[in-house]
Write an enzyme that holds these catalytic residues in place. Structure first.
Site: not given
Length: 595
Positions: A104, A545
Site C-alpha cells: 500500500c 368535500c
C-alpha cells in the site's frame, strides 16, 4: 506488441537512481494491462525477509490518461512473505510473473513516519517516479520493522482467501472487554442470524457455553430474528492477535493449529470436543456448525491498551456429523473424534469470512449526534411526512430507542413526500415506519404505538410514560392542546415542529417542563405564522368535500426535517424554552426569526 507512446515516454523519463535498476521494458498483457520489471535496493541492512536487492513489477491498468498504477513483487526474486500495509502475498495467479502482495503506497505520510512526501502528481511519468520512490521507502521501513510504529492505528493482516461479498457483524464495545477476559470457558457455541432481505449479511446473535447454555445474547434490532438454541458456529478465545512473522495470517487448518498451539491452545482437541457434544443432539443429515469464530482483544493504536474484542470468522468448517463414516474405519464415536482432530491438522485451505464490528460507536463513525442526544429515548407523535423524516434522521445519528405514535394508514397519495413506499400502502404508518427504522440500523429499538394521541385506553397511556424527549410533528392544534392536558408526571423535554402553509417555513418550539405549555406554544405560532386566507387554500384532495391538499414538495420537507432534527439536538443540550420561525427565501436561503 508495441507500447503506446505515452508509456514509452514515461519510462524513458525515469531518472538515474543507484537504488533502481530497470530489467525489462513494457510488456502488454490481456485486458489492456501493461507492466515492466525492475529491481530495488535497500539502504537498510538486509534481513531474512528483505534481501539487499528485490525484483518488482510496475503494472498499469485502465485508461492511460488516468490509469491505476500498482507494484507487485516478482514471482522469483521478489519478497515472498507478507508485511503490514500489504495485500496477502500469495503465489502468482493466471500465469502472471508477479505475486499478489501489492504494498500500500497511497497511504498518508503519517503511516510511514516520513516527511517530505507530497500528494501523488497527475502526469504519468511523474506518477511512476512517485510510486517507485514510495516503494523504496516502503522496503526500507519493512526491513527495519517499522511499518507499524507505536501510536499508529492498528490494522489486521489481510486474509489469503476471504469471501468479500458477505459480512458477519458482531457487537463489541470497550465495556465488553472485561466480560470476555473474565470468562472461564475459552470456547463454546454460537447462533448466527441472517438479516432479512440482505445478501450474505448476518450477525452473531447469541453466545453459548460448551453445554449450549446462552451466556451472552446480543441486543440487536427486533428486525433481526433469533432462532434460539440453534448452533451455527464454534467460538474460541485467543489472548491476543497472533500472526506468522512478519504479518501473515494462517492459510490452512494446520497453520491455524500451529498459531493456536503457540499460545498453548489445543485446537484439534477443542474441535474434537465440540463435534462430540453436537453429535449427541444432532438430527440425521444436519449440517452442523459451519463457522469458526476466533475472538481476541485488540488495541486501537500500536502499543496501547486493549480496547475491545474483535472476531474473525472462518466458514465451511465441516465438523463430522452423526452419520459420517469414513471407508475402512469403525462407526464408533472415537472414529468421528479422530476425523475432527484430523480437520484441525489438515492442509485444507481456510475460507475466511469478512467481519465487522457493529457496536454503536463503530457504526456511526461517519456521523453521529452528540452523546447527550444518543442516550435519550424519544417519543414521536405523528409519523407523517415531517415526523417520519425527523425520526429517521435521529435514528441514523444514533437515537436508537424510539416510539412512534400514529393511528393513520399509509396511502399511495402520501408517496410524493413520504419515506414509505407502495409496499406500505394500506398499512399503519407507525408499524411500517418502525419496521423501516429497525431495518435501518442493527441496534435500533423502535416500537410502533398505533393509536391516536391522546390515547383512550389506560394501557396505551402507560406506554407513553418514561420517554426522555417528546416530539410533536402532527401540526394539529388539538394534539397540542391534548399534550398540555396529558399527565406526563415527570419533567421531560417537549419539542413541537410544524411546517407553515406551503412549507414556506418551519415553526419550532422547545420547553423542558413537567407538562407541555400548549397555550404558550400556540400563541407564539399564531403570532409568527398567521393562517392562510380561504382563497389561498387551493385544491381539494379527491372528488367531493374532502380536506384541502397541503402543498409541499419533497425537497422542502427534507429541508425542514433536517433543520428540525438539528433543532432537536440543540434543544436536548440547551434545555431551555425556545421558539423560532425559519423562513425559506426565494433563493433557497433560510432566515431565522425568534418567535
Amino acid at each position: 506488441m508495441r507500447p503506446p507512446s505515452i508509456l514509452t515516454a514515461a519510462l524513458e523519463a525515469l531518472p538515474e537512481d543507484p537504488r533502481f535498476e530497470l530489467t525489462d521494458s513494457w510488456t502488454g498483457r490481456d485486458g489492456g494491462v501493461w507492466s515492466f520489471r525492475f529491481r530495488a535496493r535497500l539502504t537498510e541492512a538486509p534481513t531474512a525477509y528483505v534481501p539487499e536487492w528485490t525484483a518488482w513489477h510496475l503494472v498499469v491498468v485502465g485508461d492511460l490518461g488516468d490509469p491505476d498504477i500498482r507494484i507487485y513483487p516478482d514471482a522469483v526474486e521478489g519478497i515472498d512473505t507478507t508485511f503490514p500495509h500489504q495485500d496477502y502475498n500469495g503465489e502468482p495467479r493466471d500465469g502472471l510473473p508477479w505475486r499478489t502482495g501489492k504494498p500500500c503506497l497511497e497511504r498518508p505520510v503519517a503511516v510511514f513516519r516520513r516527511d517530505g512526501w507530497a500528494g501523488e502528481p497527475f502526469e504519468l511519468g511523474e506518477r511512476l517516479v512517485w510510486r517507485i520512490g514510495r516503494l523504496l521507502v516502503w522496503i526500507d521501513v519493512a526491513a527495519a520493522g517499522r511499518l507499524l510504529e507505536p501510536a499508529d492505528p492498528v490494522e489486521l493482516p489481510v486474509y489469503p482467501v476471504a469471501d468479500t461479498t458477505t459480512v458477519l457483524g458482531f457487537r463489541e464495545t470497550s465495556e465488553d472487554l472485561n466480560w470476555w477476559q473474565e470468562q472461564v470457558d475459552t470456547w463454546g457455541f454460537a447462533t448466527l442470524s441472517r438479516i432479512p432481505g440482505a445478501r450474505g449479511t448476518a450477525v452473531i446473535a447469541d453466545f453459548m457455553d460448551p453445554m449450549r447454555r446462552s451466556i451472552r445474547r446480543i441486543p440487536w434490532s427486533d428486525a433481526i430474528p433469533l432462532d434460539e438454541g440453534r448452533v451455527d458456529a464454534v467460538w474460541m478465545l485467543l489472548p491476543q492477535l497472533i500472526t506468522f512473522e512478519p504479518w501473515r495470517a494462517a492459510t490452512t487448518w494446520k497453520e491455524l493449529s500451529q498459531l493456536f498451539g503457540s499460545t498453548s491452545i489445543d485446537l484439534p482437541a477443542i474441535l474434537a470436543d465440540a463435534g462430540a457434544r453436537l453429535r449427541r443432539i444432532q438430527r440425521p443429515k444436519h449440517a452442523g456448525p459451519v463457522h469458526l469464530l476466533i475472538g481476541f482483544p485488540l488495541e486501537e493504536r500500536i502499543g496501547g491498551e486493549h480496547q475491545r474484542f474483535h472476531w474473525s470468522a472462518i466458514r465451511d468448517m465441516q465438523l463430522c456429523r452423526r452419520d459420517d463414516v469414513r471407508k475402512g474405519y469403525s462407526d464408533l464415536p472415537g472414529a468421528r473424534r479422530a476425523l475432527d482432530r484430523e480437520l484441525a491438522l489438515s492442509p485444507r485451505q481456510l475460507e475466511w469470512r469478512r467481519t465487522a464490528n457493529w457496536a454503536p460507536d463503530q457504526l456511526r463513525k461517519r456521523g453521529e449526534a452528540e452523546a447527550a442526544i444518543r442516550s435519550k429515548s424519544v417519543l414521536v407523535l405523528g409519523v407523517g411526512t415531517l415526523g417520519a423524516a425527523v425520526a429517521e434522521n435521529l435514528l441514523r445519528m444514533g437515537v436508537t430507542r424510539m416510539g412512534l405514535v400514529d393511528d393513520d394508514t399509509m396511502l399511495v397519495a402520501n408517496l410524493s413526500r413520504h419515506l414509505l413506499t407502495m409496499a406500505d400502502a394500506g398499512h399503519g404508518k407507525a408499524e411500517r415506519m418502525a419496521a423501516r427504522l429497525n431495518m435501518a440500523a442493527p441496534d435500533a429499538q423502535v416500537v410502533a404505538l398505533p393509536f391516536a394521541f391522546p390515547p383512550m385506553k389506560p394501557a396505551d397511556a402507560e406506554r407513553l410514560d418514561g420517554w426522555d424527549v417528546v416530539i410533536d410533528c402532527t401540526a394539529s392544534d388539538a394534539v397540542m392542546r391534548a399534550m398540555g392536558e396529558f399527565p406526563w408526571v415527570t419533567e421531560r423535554l417537549f419539542v413541537s415542529l410544524s411546517m407553515t402553509w406551503q412549507a414556506k417555513g418551519l415553526f419550532v418550539y422547545a420547553a423542558s417542563e413537567t407538562g407541555f405549555p400548549a397555550i404558550d406554544a400556540q400563541e407564539r405560532f399564531a403570532a409568527a405564522s398567521p393562517p392562510p386566507a380561504g382563497e389561498q387554500l387551493g385544491e381539494m384532495e379527491g372528488i367531493g368535500c374532502w380536506h384541502p391538499v397541503f402543498p409541499a414538495t419533497a425537497d422542502d420537507v427534507n429541508l425542514w426535517a433536517a433543520i428540525g432534527s438539528k433543532f432537536v439536538r440543540r434543544a436536548v443540550i440547551e434545555r431551555r424554552k425556545t421558539a423560532i420561525l425559519f423562513v425559506l427565501g426565494e433563493d433557497g436561503s433560510v432566515e431565522r426569526r425568534d418567535a
